[in-house]
Design a protein around this motif. Structure first.
Motif, PDB file in Angstrom:
ATOM      1  N   GLY A  70       0.810  -1.213   0.000  1.00 15.85           N
ATOM      2  CA  GLY A  70       0.000   0.000   0.000  1.00 15.85           C
ATOM      3  C   GLY A  70       0.841   1.258   0.000  1.00 15.85           C
ATOM      4  N   MET A  71       1.885   1.283   0.818  1.00 13.55           N
ATOM      5  CA  MET A  71       2.756   2.460   0.880  1.00 13.55           C
ATOM      6  C   MET A  71       3.494   2.674  -0.434  1.00 13.55           C
ATOM      7  SD  MET A  71       4.321   2.064   4.733  1.00 13.55           S
ATOM      8  CE  MET A  71       5.385   3.497   4.504  1.00 13.55           C
ATOM      9  N   MET A  72       3.981   1.600  -1.023  1.00  8.05           N
ATOM     10  CA  MET A  72       4.708   1.718  -2.287  1.00  8.05           C
ATOM     11  C   MET A  72       3.787   2.211  -3.402  1.00  8.05           C
ATOM     12  SD  MET A  72       7.848   1.033  -1.716  1.00  8.05           S
ATOM     13  CE  MET A  72       8.472   0.835  -3.382  1.00  8.05           C
ATOM     14  N   TYR A  73       2.556   1.759  -3.394  1.00 13.92           N
ATOM     15  CA  TYR A  73       1.620   2.207  -4.426  1.00 13.92           C
ATOM     16  C   TYR A  73       1.294   3.694  -4.256  1.00 13.92           C
ATOM     17  CZ  TYR A  73      -2.584   2.534  -7.304  1.00 13.92           C
ATOM     18  OH  TYR A  73      -3.510   2.911  -8.236  1.00 13.92           O
ATOM     19  N   ALA A  74       1.109   4.128  -3.010  1.00 10.62           N
ATOM     20  CA  ALA A  74       0.851   5.553  -2.760  1.00 10.62           C
ATOM     21  C   ALA A  74       2.040   6.407  -3.199  1.00 10.62           C
ATOM     22  CB  ALA A  74       0.547   5.775  -1.278  1.00 10.62           C
ATOM     23  N   ILE A 172      -4.115  16.149  -2.194  1.00 13.26           N
ATOM     24  CA  ILE A 172      -3.866  14.994  -3.064  1.00 13.26           C
ATOM     25  C   ILE A 172      -3.113  13.906  -2.312  1.00 13.26           C
ATOM     26  CG2 ILE A 172      -3.877  16.440  -5.124  1.00 13.26           C
ATOM     27  CD1 ILE A 172      -0.866  16.277  -5.209  1.00 13.26           C
ATOM     28  N   GLY A 173      -2.355  14.286  -1.275  1.00 12.32           N
ATOM     29  CA  GLY A 173      -1.652  13.283  -0.472  1.00 12.32           C
ATOM     30  C   GLY A 173      -2.617  12.372   0.265  1.00 12.32           C
ATOM     31  N   ILE A 174      -3.723  12.942   0.769  1.00 13.09           N
ATOM     32  CA  ILE A 174      -4.733  12.122   1.443  1.00 13.09           C
ATOM     33  C   ILE A 174      -5.342  11.119   0.459  1.00 13.09           C
ATOM     34  CG2 ILE A 174      -6.991  12.161   2.552  1.00 13.09           C
ATOM     35  CD1 ILE A 174      -6.292  14.779   3.826  1.00 13.09           C
ATOM     36  N   VAL A 175      -5.651  11.588  -0.756  1.00 15.38           N
ATOM     37  CA  VAL A 175      -6.256  10.703  -1.747  1.00 15.38           C
ATOM     38  C   VAL A 175      -5.289   9.587  -2.132  1.00 15.38           C
ATOM     39  CG1 VAL A 175      -7.406  10.583  -3.979  1.00 15.38           C
ATOM     40  CG2 VAL A 175      -7.601  12.644  -2.607  1.00 15.38           C
ATOM     41  N   PHE A 176      -4.015   9.930  -2.322  1.00 11.27           N
ATOM     42  CA  PHE A 176      -3.022   8.902  -2.646  1.00 11.27           C
ATOM     43  C   PHE A 176      -2.865   7.913  -1.493  1.00 11.27           C
ATOM     44  CE2 PHE A 176      -0.741  12.025  -5.676  1.00 11.27           C
ATOM     45  CZ  PHE A 176      -1.657  11.723  -6.673  1.00 11.27           C
ATOM     46  N   GLY A 177      -2.927   8.420  -0.265  1.00 12.46           N
ATOM     47  CA  GLY A 177      -2.855   7.534   0.891  1.00 12.46           C
ATOM     48  C   GLY A 177      -4.032   6.575   0.948  1.00 12.46           C
ATOM     49  N   LEU A 178      -5.218   7.081   0.606  1.00 12.11           N
ATOM     50  CA  LEU A 178      -6.391   6.208   0.564  1.00 12.11           C
ATOM     51  C   LEU A 178      -6.250   5.129  -0.500  1.00 12.11           C
ATOM     52  CD1 LEU A 178      -9.313   8.778   1.012  1.00 12.11           C
ATOM     53  CD2 LEU A 178      -8.611   7.004   2.619  1.00 12.11           C
ATOM     54  N   GLN A 179      -5.603   5.477  -1.607  1.00 11.39           N
ATOM     55  CA  GLN A 179      -5.369   4.458  -2.633  1.00 11.39           C
ATOM     56  C   GLN A 179      -4.434   3.369  -2.122  1.00 11.39           C
ATOM     57  OE1 GLN A 179      -7.300   4.666  -5.503  1.00 11.39           O
ATOM     58  NE2 GLN A 179      -8.067   6.308  -4.188  1.00 11.39           N
ATOM     59  N   GLY A 180      -3.488   3.761  -1.277  1.00 16.33           N
ATOM     60  CA  GLY A 180      -2.642   2.759  -0.634  1.00 16.33           C
ATOM     61  C   GLY A 180      -3.438   1.832   0.263  1.00 16.33           C
ATOM     62  N   ILE A 181      -4.394   2.410   1.009  1.00 20.70           N
ATOM     63  CA  ILE A 181      -5.285   1.590   1.837  1.00 20.70           C
ATOM     64  C   ILE A 181      -6.139   0.676   0.966  1.00 20.70           C
ATOM     65  CG2 ILE A 181      -7.236   1.693   3.440  1.00 20.70           C
ATOM     66  CD1 ILE A 181      -6.066   4.284   4.535  1.00 20.70           C
ATOM     67  N   TYR A 182      -6.565   1.173  -0.173  1.00 19.75           N
ATOM     68  CA  TYR A 182      -7.344   0.388  -1.136  1.00 19.75           C
ATOM     69  C   TYR A 182      -6.580  -0.870  -1.535  1.00 19.75           C
ATOM     70  CZ  TYR A 182     -10.531  -0.129  -5.173  1.00 19.75           C
ATOM     71  OH  TYR A 182     -11.467  -0.569  -6.077  1.00 19.75           O
ATOM     72  N   VAL A 183      -5.331  -0.683  -1.928  1.00 20.70           N
ATOM     73  CA  VAL A 183      -4.499  -1.809  -2.348  1.00 20.70           C
ATOM     74  C   VAL A 183      -4.256  -2.778  -1.192  1.00 20.70           C
ATOM     75  CG1 VAL A 183      -2.140  -2.392  -3.022  1.00 20.70           C
ATOM     76  CG2 VAL A 183      -3.401  -0.674  -4.310  1.00 20.70           C
ATOM     77  N   ASN A 226     -12.793   7.928  -5.762  1.00 16.54           N
ATOM     78  CA  ASN A 226     -11.424   7.781  -5.274  1.00 16.54           C
ATOM     79  C   ASN A 226     -11.344   7.950  -3.760  1.00 16.54           C
ATOM     80  OD1 ASN A 226     -10.467   7.392  -7.883  1.00 16.54           O
ATOM     81  ND2 ASN A 226     -10.071   9.561  -8.214  1.00 16.54           N
ATOM     82  N   TRP A 227     -12.272   8.715  -3.198  1.00 15.92           N
ATOM     83  CA  TRP A 227     -12.356   8.844  -1.746  1.00 15.92           C
ATOM     84  C   TRP A 227     -13.099   7.671  -1.113  1.00 15.92           C
ATOM     85  CZ3 TRP A 227     -10.248  12.702   1.311  1.00 15.92           C
ATOM     86  CH2 TRP A 227      -9.748  13.838   0.655  1.00 15.92           C
TER      87      TRP A 227
END
Length: 686
Positions: A70-74, A172-183, A226-227
């Motif tokens: 998740g972190m790497m994807y973010a 945008i950092g919050i959204v990218f972080g959520l994408q990490g949680i998604y993965v 995305n959110w």
């Protein structure tokens, strides 16, 4: 002979003696039954230390891999976004232009919240907003689901981030972080289903490689999905764990709480979340209808068919409380979204015909059409689609086998072992198969829904090929005798994903690295010049009219009031959009002037890209759709134009002759945009 006869008599006598024993009293019988139950209950033996250590190591490595993925994807998304837009080297105006369409509206309200003197005042101004659309007061929080922006603004100020990081990077950092949680959530779901974190790694690999079809984060960061979808992925992971038959009480409680919390958050983040939750409820209903789950999970094994329905509904209401609240609110507060959605579906499936501009414009949007062949080709090239079909077929046939066994009154095992070779008996597998079939059926009709379906295709395919149980099920059907099926299944569950992973690494990893190393540049000087002119030359109280997409950008970059917005859940805004788009139709200058002044517009912006649009899809250009809606094209006879004594307004107004110059005065232009001041005093000259 005599001895044999004596033995028979003795046995018979013993049998008679047993039948004639006195029955114990009820209390004595209960006590003896309780004691027998206690005696029969297997006392769990303490596992050896090396087994506990092995389990701990497996869980630790899996969790570490999930979090790291998740972190790497973010970080990858952040780096790719920086390279794509050269974001850190841009001025604020150039950064804001990268937010286009409805994304610009969402981010503009985030900016407004940061400028507000207090949080309470900011919320009030959003819920009673009369500074965005002329002659209209809107509840922006409810109508556009601005809860993410409210939360982001609170976090930005409460954490003191205003002294460390710019607002746009925090957002945008919050959204990218959520994408990490998604993965990470997809990783965990695949891990729970297969029993190995290797499946999670393969899920993440497929998700990233097919990111064009798994997420829209690259094109539009602030989108509601995305959110919201990361929370739905967490809910699915919790539900998967909850449905597992070997879960202990504490695990069930944790999964239930996580499921409820993530469902509530998911509902807050996305206005269309209840549709997805409804599909999930159907999946759970079908799971319970066939009595394929333990009674203590869904309570649906006993009772009549009506009782089963009521119990499933009860479970649905408990787990998705916000769905119920949403339906109740819409019952008392009339909302026309559902009616418009039904009209759209009627036209989409050919049950009705319409010349309505807005409806036809929506049908022409790529994300609302059937998926193209390129979509399936991309999934096939990454090997995702073939393995998904293989896993889906095996699981589906196994489920059918279990259902037939149930119909024939054959009891199902509470715990399915590897030797059984019945992956279709596992409730979490049944749920995901039903869910992915429902989502896939919709994605085959509307391409935009592929962003809901493809991530779970990655998860199901990866969990299947990494599951020894799936391979055992397949080998049991073929009745292998040369090689032990369990041994072969264990080998394949490790070998197949390893081969897939190596092939994906060899083919796609260099591409990902090239994307990160390649420095791109977002270059749109015409839009920058337009926004700069508006901020410097236009009066503060001016109202601008133009295409909804451009109006969203003007609201974000300048803060000036506009006549319309790129939103499609409000009838009045939809009508405004259609009326303003008439500047690209064959209407008279007087008609256009009346439309614009009815919305108190002071400036009109004509976009050359729309006026001279050369669409690849026949009949889907804005001017074509307007001609159809206005009766300037005879649909029955192809593209034969009917008589119109007026030319196309966007062309005629550029020529600067009467009567156009009487109503409109050109005040600014560049290669892409033409800005006209709407005259308040009209002078008719021949």
């Amino acid at each position: 002979m005599a001895g044999s006869f004596v033995r028979r008599i003795g046995n018979k006598g013993a049998a008679i003696e047993l039948r004639q024993r006195k029955k114990p009293k009820s209390s004595e019988y209960k006590e003896s039954a309780k004691e027998k139950k206690i005696d029969d209950t297997a006392v769990p033996e303490r596992a050896p230390k090396h087994v506990l250590l092995q389990r701990f190591a497996k869980i630790f490595i899996g969790c570490l891999a999930a979090v790291t993925s998740g972190m790497m994807y973010a970080l990858y998304l952040s780096a790719y976004h920086e390279r794509k837009f050269w974001f850190s080297n841009r001025q604020e105006l150039e950064r804001e232009i990268t937010f286009q369409g409805d994304s610009a509206i969402y981010y503009s309200y985030y900016k407004d919240m940061l400028k507000a003197p207090s949080f309470e005042r900011g919320v009030y101004e959003l819920t009673h907003n009369n500074k965005t659309v002329s002659l209209k007061t809107i509840n922006a929080v409810q109508q556009m689901s601005l809860y993410p922006e409210l939360i982001a603004s609170v976090l930005y100020q409460a954490t003191g981030s205003n002294e460390i990081i710019e607002p746009v990077y925090f957002y945008i950092g919050i959204v990218f972080g959520l994408q990490g949680i998604y993965v990470t959530a997809l990783f965990v779901t695949s891990w729970l289903m297969s029993g190995t974190w290797l499946a999670g790694m393969l899920t993440v690999a497929w998700f990233i490689i097919n990111r064009v079809d798994t997420t829209r984060i690259e094109y539009s960061i602030p989108l509601r999905e995305n959110w919201a979808l990361p929370y739905f992925a967490c809910q699915v992971a919790a539900l998967t764990g909850y449905l597992k038959s070997n879960l202990n009480t504490y695990g069930e409680r944790f999964c239930y709480l996580l499921m409820s919390a993530s469902t509530y958050t998911f509902m807050m983040m996305w206005e269309y979340s209840h549709y997805l939750l409804f599909l999930q409820a159907i999946s759970l209903f079908l799971l319970g209808s066939f009595s394929l789950e333990q009674s203590d999970k869904l309570n649906v094994k006993k009772g009549t068919f009506v009782a089963k329905i009521m119990k499933v509904i009860n479970f649905y209401l408990v787990c998705t409380l916000t769905v119920t609240l949403n339906i109740i609110m819409k019952t008392f507060v009339p909302h026309k979204e559902n009616g418009y959605m039904l009209k759209f579906l009627e036209v989409k499936f050919g049950l009705n015909m319409t010349k309505n501009f807005t409806m036809n414009w929506l049908l022409c949007q790529k994300y609302l059409q059937a998926p193209s062949q390129d979509f399936f080709l991309r999934l096939t090239q990454s090997s995702l689609l073939p393995f998904y079909i293989l896993v889906l077929i095996i699981c589906f046939l196994s489920i059918m086998q279990v259902i037939f066994r149930r119909i024939n009154d054959k009891s199902l095992k509470k715990t399915v072992t590897l030797e059984d070779g019945q992956i279709g008996e596992r409730p979490e597998i049944i749920y995901h198969v039903i869910h992915t079939i429902l989502l896939g059926s919709l994605a085959m009709v509307i391409e935009g829904l592929k962003y809901l379906w493809t991530p779970y295709v990655c998860m199901l395919a990866a969990s299947g090929v990494c599951s020894p149980e799936l391979w055992t099920t397949l080998f049991k059907w073929f009745r292998l005798r040369t090689v032990h099926p369990i041994l072969l299944a264990l080998i394949l569950s490790m070998a197949v994903p390893t081969i897939i992973g190596l092939s994906l690494w060899k083919e796609f990893f260099p591409r990902l690295m090239t994307e990160l190393m390649e420095l791109q540049e977002f270059y749109d000087p015409d839009t920058v010049e337009l926004m700069t002119w508006i901020k410097r030359q236009a009066p503060v109280a001016a109202v601008f009219a133009g295409s909804p997409q451009l109006m969203g950008m003007i609201k974000l970059c300048t803060g000036w009031m506009v006549t319309s917005l790129p939103l499609y859940n409000d009838d009045d805004l939809l009508k405004r959009n259609e009326n303003i788009y008439q500047i690209y139709s064959k209407r008279s200058a007087e008609d256009i002037y009346k439309i614009l002044t009815s919305y108190k517009a002071n400036y009109l912006i004509v976009e050359d890209a729309i006026c001279n649009e050369v669409g690849t899809m026949r009949g889907c250009r804005v001017k074509d759709l307007l001609d159809i809606a206005n009766g300037h094209v005879d649909c029955e006879e192809g593209d034969k134009l009917t008589y119109s004594k007026y030319g196309r307004f966007c062309h005629e107004v550029k020529i600067n002759y009467s009567p156009y110059v009487n109503y409109f005065t050109r005040v600014y232009w560049n290669r892409s945009y033409f800005v006209y001041k709407i005259n308040t005093v009209i002078s008719f000259q021949s």
